[in-house]
Design a protein around this motif. Sequence first.
Motif, PDB file in Angstrom:
ATOM      1  N   GLY A  29       0.823  -1.217   0.000  1.00  0.00           N
ATOM      2  CA  GLY A  29       0.000   0.000   0.000  1.00  0.00           C
ATOM      3  C   GLY A  29       0.854   1.264   0.000  1.00  0.00           C
ATOM      4  N   LYS A  30       2.045   1.138   0.556  1.00  0.00           N
ATOM      5  CA  LYS A  30       2.957   2.296   0.625  1.00  0.00           C
ATOM      6  C   LYS A  30       3.924   2.348  -0.568  1.00  0.00           C
ATOM      7  N   GLY A  31       3.755   1.438  -1.528  1.00  0.00           N
ATOM      8  CA  GLY A  31       4.603   1.485  -2.717  1.00  0.00           C
ATOM      9  C   GLY A  31       5.865   0.645  -2.620  1.00  0.00           C
ATOM     10  N   HIS A  32       6.004  -0.130  -1.522  1.00  0.00           N
ATOM     11  CA  HIS A  32       7.145  -1.046  -1.389  1.00  0.00           C
ATOM     12  C   HIS A  32       6.802  -2.413  -1.974  1.00  0.00           C
ATOM     13  N   SER A  33       7.835  -3.115  -2.422  1.00  0.00           N
ATOM     14  CA  SER A  33       7.653  -4.549  -2.596  1.00  0.00           C
ATOM     15  C   SER A  33       7.578  -5.169  -1.207  1.00  0.00           C
ATOM     16  N   SER A  34       6.847  -6.287  -1.126  1.00  0.00           N
ATOM     17  CA  SER A  34       6.714  -6.989   0.149  1.00  0.00           C
ATOM     18  C   SER A  34       7.297  -8.377  -0.004  1.00  0.00           C
ATOM     19  N   LEU A  35       8.190  -8.745   0.923  1.00  0.00           N
ATOM     20  CA  LEU A  35       8.795 -10.082   0.877  1.00  0.00           C
ATOM     21  C   LEU A  35       8.511 -10.782   2.201  1.00  0.00           C
ATOM     22  N   THR A  36       7.726 -11.857   2.135  1.00  0.00           N
ATOM     23  CA  THR A  36       7.326 -12.565   3.350  1.00  0.00           C
ATOM     24  C   THR A  36       7.922 -13.965   3.351  1.00  0.00           C
ATOM     25  N   PRO A  37       8.659 -14.318   4.432  1.00  0.00           N
ATOM     26  CA  PRO A  37       9.127 -15.700   4.547  1.00  0.00           C
ATOM     27  C   PRO A  37       7.970 -16.581   5.020  1.00  0.00           C
ATOM     28  N   LEU A  38       7.702 -17.657   4.286  1.00  0.00           N
ATOM     29  CA  LEU A  38       6.616 -18.569   4.661  1.00  0.00           C
ATOM     30  C   LEU A  38       7.191 -19.934   5.028  1.00  0.00           C
ATOM     31  N   HIS A  39       6.385 -20.682   5.756  1.00  0.00           N
ATOM     32  CA  HIS A  39       6.734 -22.092   5.973  1.00  0.00           C
ATOM     33  C   HIS A  39       5.463 -22.928   5.908  1.00  0.00           C
ATOM     34  N   LEU A  40       5.648 -24.230   6.067  1.00  0.00           N
ATOM     35  CA  LEU A  40       4.524 -25.144   5.897  1.00  0.00           C
ATOM     36  C   LEU A  40       3.817 -25.446   7.201  1.00  0.00           C
ATOM     37  N   ASP A  41       4.279 -24.868   8.278  1.00  0.00           N
ATOM     38  CA  ASP A  41       3.727 -25.214   9.596  1.00  0.00           C
ATOM     39  C   ASP A  41       2.503 -24.352   9.912  1.00  0.00           C
ATOM     40  N   LEU A  42       1.346 -24.980   9.891  1.00  0.00           N
ATOM     41  CA  LEU A  42       0.101 -24.266  10.189  1.00  0.00           C
ATOM     42  C   LEU A  42      -0.244 -24.297  11.678  1.00  0.00           C
ATOM     43  N   THR A  43       0.585 -24.952  12.480  1.00  0.00           N
ATOM     44  CA  THR A  43       0.265 -25.052  13.911  1.00  0.00           C
ATOM     45  C   THR A  43       0.136 -23.670  14.549  1.00  0.00           C
ATOM     46  N   ASN A  44      -0.947 -23.462  15.275  1.00  0.00           N
ATOM     47  CA  ASN A  44      -1.065 -22.261  16.101  1.00  0.00           C
ATOM     48  C   ASN A  44      -0.494 -22.583  17.480  1.00  0.00           C
ATOM     49  N   HIS A  45       0.810 -22.406  17.607  1.00  0.00           N
ATOM     50  CA  HIS A  45       1.496 -22.847  18.825  1.00  0.00           C
ATOM     51  C   HIS A  45       0.943 -22.185  20.079  1.00  0.00           C
ATOM     52  N   ARG A  46       0.544 -20.920  19.949  1.00  0.00           N
ATOM     53  CA  ARG A  46       0.002 -20.214  21.122  1.00  0.00           C
ATOM     54  C   ARG A  46      -1.286 -20.830  21.648  1.00  0.00           C
ATOM     55  N   ALA A  47      -2.018 -21.515  20.766  1.00  0.00           N
ATOM     56  CA  ALA A  47      -3.319 -22.070  21.178  1.00  0.00           C
ATOM     57  C   ALA A  47      -3.178 -23.421  21.867  1.00  0.00           C
ATOM     58  N   MET A  48      -1.975 -23.980  21.864  1.00  0.00           N
ATOM     59  CA  MET A  48      -1.832 -25.342  22.382  1.00  0.00           C
ATOM     60  C   MET A  48      -2.112 -25.421  23.876  1.00  0.00           C
ATOM     61  N   GLU A  49      -1.670 -24.396  24.611  1.00  0.00           N
ATOM     62  CA  GLU A  49      -1.885 -24.440  26.067  1.00  0.00           C
ATOM     63  C   GLU A  49      -3.368 -24.458  26.421  1.00  0.00           C
ATOM     64  N   ALA A  50      -4.122 -23.601  25.740  1.00  0.00           N
ATOM     65  CA  ALA A  50      -5.562 -23.548  26.017  1.00  0.00           C
ATOM     66  C   ALA A  50      -6.215 -24.906  25.773  1.00  0.00           C
ATOM     67  N   LEU A  51      -5.834 -25.519  24.685  1.00  0.00           N
ATOM     68  CA  LEU A  51      -6.456 -26.811  24.356  1.00  0.00           C
ATOM     69  C   LEU A  51      -6.078 -27.897  25.359  1.00  0.00           C
ATOM     70  N   LYS A  52      -4.877 -27.763  25.898  1.00  0.00           N
ATOM     71  CA  LYS A  52      -4.440 -28.800  26.853  1.00  0.00           C
ATOM     72  C   LYS A  52      -5.295 -28.807  28.122  1.00  0.00           C
ATOM     73  N   GLN A  53      -6.048 -27.705  28.347  1.00  0.00           N
ATOM     74  CA  GLN A  53      -6.945 -27.671  29.508  1.00  0.00           C
ATOM     75  C   GLN A  53      -8.255 -28.413  29.247  1.00  0.00           C
ATOM     76  N   TRP A  54      -8.536 -28.676  27.983  1.00  0.00           N
ATOM     77  CA  TRP A  54      -9.807 -29.345  27.665  1.00  0.00           C
ATOM     78  C   TRP A  54      -9.819 -30.767  28.240  1.00  0.00           C
ATOM     79  N   GLN A  55     -10.984 -31.130  28.773  1.00  0.00           N
ATOM     80  CA  GLN A  55     -11.131 -32.507  29.273  1.00  0.00           C
ATOM     81  C   GLN A  55     -11.996 -33.273  28.281  1.00  0.00           C
ATOM     82  N   ILE A  56     -11.372 -33.783  27.272  1.00  0.00           N
ATOM     83  CA  ILE A  56     -12.132 -34.468  26.224  1.00  0.00           C
ATOM     84  C   ILE A  56     -12.420 -35.901  26.654  1.00  0.00           C
ATOM     85  N   ALA A  57     -13.648 -36.290  26.521  1.00  0.00           N
ATOM     86  CA  ALA A  57     -14.118 -37.645  26.859  1.00  0.00           C
ATOM     87  C   ALA A  57     -14.226 -37.843  28.349  1.00  0.00           C
TER      88      ALA A  57
END
Lengths: 248, 248, 248, 248
Positions: free
Chosen positions: D220-248
């Motif tokens: 938007g500001k007229g720069h080229s944008s270069l983003t490093p990507l990877h294949l890891d879709l894990t939302n690491h920050r969300a893991m702790e919250a899920l670990k509190q779930w009592q499934i089953a």
Amino acid sequence: MNILVTNDDGIGAAGIKALAEALTELGTVTVVAPDRERSAAGHSLTLHSPLRVFELRDRWFAVDGTPTDCVNMGIHSLLEAPPDLVVSGINHGGNMGDDITYSGTVAAAMEANLMGIPALAVSLATFGPTEHFPDAAKVAVQVARMLIQQGLPADTFLNLNVPNLPFSEIKAPLITRQGKRSFVGKIVDKTDPRGRKYYWIGSEEPSFLDDEGTDFNAVGKGHSSLTPLHLDLTNHRAMEALKQWQIA
Amino acid sequence: MNILVTNDDGIGAAGIKALAEALTELGTVTVVAPDRERSAAGHSLTLHSPLRVFELRDRWFAVDGTPTDCVNMGIHSLLEAPPDLVVSGINHGGNMGDDITYSGTVAAAMEANLMGIPALAVSLATFGPTEHFPDAAKVAVQVARMLIQQGLPADTFLNLNVPNLPFSEIKAPLITRQGKRSFVGKIVDKTDPRGRKYYWIGSEEPSFLDDEGTDFNAVGKGHSSLTPLHLDLTNHRAMEALKQWQIA
Amino acid sequence: MNILVTNDDGIGAAGIKALAEALTELGTVTVVAPDRERSAAGHSLTLHSPLRVFELRDRWFAVDGTPTDCVNMGIHSLLEAPPDLVVSGINHGGNMGDDITYSGTVAAAMEANLMGIPALAVSLATFGPTEHFPDAAKVAVQVARMLIQQGLPADTFLNLNVPNLPFSEIKAPLITRQGKRSFVGKIVDKTDPRGRKYYWIGSEEPSFLDDEGTDFNAVGKGHSSLTPLHLDLTNHRAMEALKQWQIA
Amino acid sequence: MNILVTNDDGIGAAGIKALAEALTELGTVTVVAPDRERSAAGHSLTLHSPLRVFELRDRWFAVDGTPTDCVNMGIHSLLEAPPDLVVSGINHGGNMGDDITYSGTVAAAMEANLMGIPALAVSLATFGPTEHFPDAAKVAVQVARMLIQQGLPADTFLNLNVPNLPFSEIKAPLITRQGKRSFVGKIVDKTDPRGRKYYWIGSEEPSFLDDEGTDFNAVGKGHSSLTPLHLDLTNHRAMEALKQWQIA
């Protein structure tokens, strides 16, 4: 003289290039042809989904549909006015005998005929590699010139098959009837890389009954074959027999 | 008596269900039909890519191909032995006049004929909603029974069109010839949500020349229409005229 | 509670049937799924052509598109109101490690997440024949129930992989991260019945790096694996290195 | 230096032509790209059917598949040896924010990364007509040169978006993170010429959250944008919250 050219081998095929170039001798040529190979498309229309058109260069349009679609698109949408002639081909491989019912090349001419436009389908009778498309194109131009001069008989479109020979060795066209193929179908079944079965319909060089007066017979002797076709599939001779049936 | 049933409206259509059920009266029925609608497929064969078969239930096979592919698959691969009869339909919409050249329903019967198997195409002559498939199926069974008893004339397959009426109101079948359509094609062009143009081939309820003795005429009067067809597209009457041409 | 169910194995697959049935315990289920198998469809949208919808029976809609298309169609057109939950699966075959980027099953959940709807992808981790879809469906219901009770963390959708075991033998879900596959691609090339070459992308049972804490590792030990995913592909750790680059 | 070039707009698009020409400065370029437009193909692999390859001219191969298929075909079959670099583009339209998950252009680079080949996706950030592909190609060459000199950080591939400007007006590349789109989907429904309903997924110029440090913000500001990507879709920050779930 405005000429619409199409085929079923796809707009990138050598046969349509030779044909379109040769026909410029007779008038203005517009090519409207499938973007991919659509062999054995028969007289199939795309009614269930829309079509896209890509103008590759001046008067060369690719359509993501069948030869029949291309004739429709050309006549009803892309050309300024209905063409004076539709020529389809040059197909890589003969379209003779019963096999013409599968042919997208012949179906394109059939579609033009349905719309009242004079039409000619052209095929080069070999399934091997060939350099004789320009030779066949010369024969096509000769036939097209006569067609323009003489006009077609009522309810008729033309199916031209040219032997795979240098122009000087191709014998004069014979007027023929559609021959009969001796059909041997086969299905190949295999397994894909995920272990699932698939089937492939085989097609082989057709063998045929070599009856005098047929398209097969003419081409076999080195002549071009020109067959007048129509849209009437009625077996008139069989009507009497059926009238004896006591149905219900 | 082993009967192969196919259609072009897809294996989930109401017409094929009614037909397959009714034909069990005459023998063992195996259904091999397209997994999706393939209307206006013409006599098209899938040669460029493989086919998949899905057995939906006992003797009901869906194929991701055309009606012509289905007949091939049935005869050459899925059935234990070649069937005694192929019946295609019941198409939702008549297949009469020049339009039969587009018809996947008729093409399936044509394919069976090419392979030497007696064949019958069946269509219900309405494009509106209908509840009369079982009625048309009864007519189809009557015709099929005669076909089995009498045998077909040489080089003949049958095209049956049934008016959209209760069975008791359908008049006795007339043996007809293929009529002529007065063709008005059209292309609709629109713009997709990304602003790109697309085209759609229009089809409308066919209008036709109401000539005595034709399929259109018979159905218009409340009769079933039974037309003997063959694979010969030669316009024999036009051959003499062409022989006068001095080509080259 | 309105639940939208989709998959990528096609609406006729056993996995979606087991899933839809089990989820009726939690609310009203509407199925919108591809009419044909669309494995490895990735997060692909059909923008270039239109879609068709077929209502097979009450609340079961087949679409001739991808899983992502189905979620779009369900949310924006077929359901009366946006669903409270989208569940995709049960896929026949695990969706773990890098392979999830190919997965139509995971992409469907991704699409729902993009639209702000809580979403869960479910896969049964075997590529062989299986009778354990109902067992995996029970685990899916347990996870969906927690998801509804607890709500999802911000920007998160869930990827559940269940081992191919009877319910009583499946160990408690572990919260995992996406593992890494050791990729060995291959292309098979063959010749079709017309003598033309074709290529087939091979896929094999994935092998993987058995790192502690990953999806692969959990399932390998008989646990269900539950991985929180998001849409952010940025490799944040790599940003510093790139900032040292002197481009231009 | 052997470079494999692909795209998702199809092998005939202006963007790939500009890119392939510019990259010849760095090495031998081989183009393997879809024969038709495959926008929004996502990371989709063709596993269910075979692929065909057409050599259009020296080192230009069209494939009837997706961008991901093309990378596979190039690496495993068409090139003599694995390439040193895969560059995908130049896409007509930016690939930024959440939308990159749909992108066939980005998916092609992702596929190369999965196979251990350094990879760069390039997009021109406009959906309108443009003449600035050669300008964007110059930026791509600059980034590719640095990539070759410096090497990529581990598990990283690059996503470059270039503003639609003359080269002299494009500001220096900023290293960015993937932004967030504010998504508004829509479905258009219409009726085809036969009176049947169809649906079309709408796409509009994306609107986005203009957060500092994102791809959207840079462009938007007229720069080229270069983003490093990877294949890891894990939302690491969300893991702790899920670990509190009592499934089953």
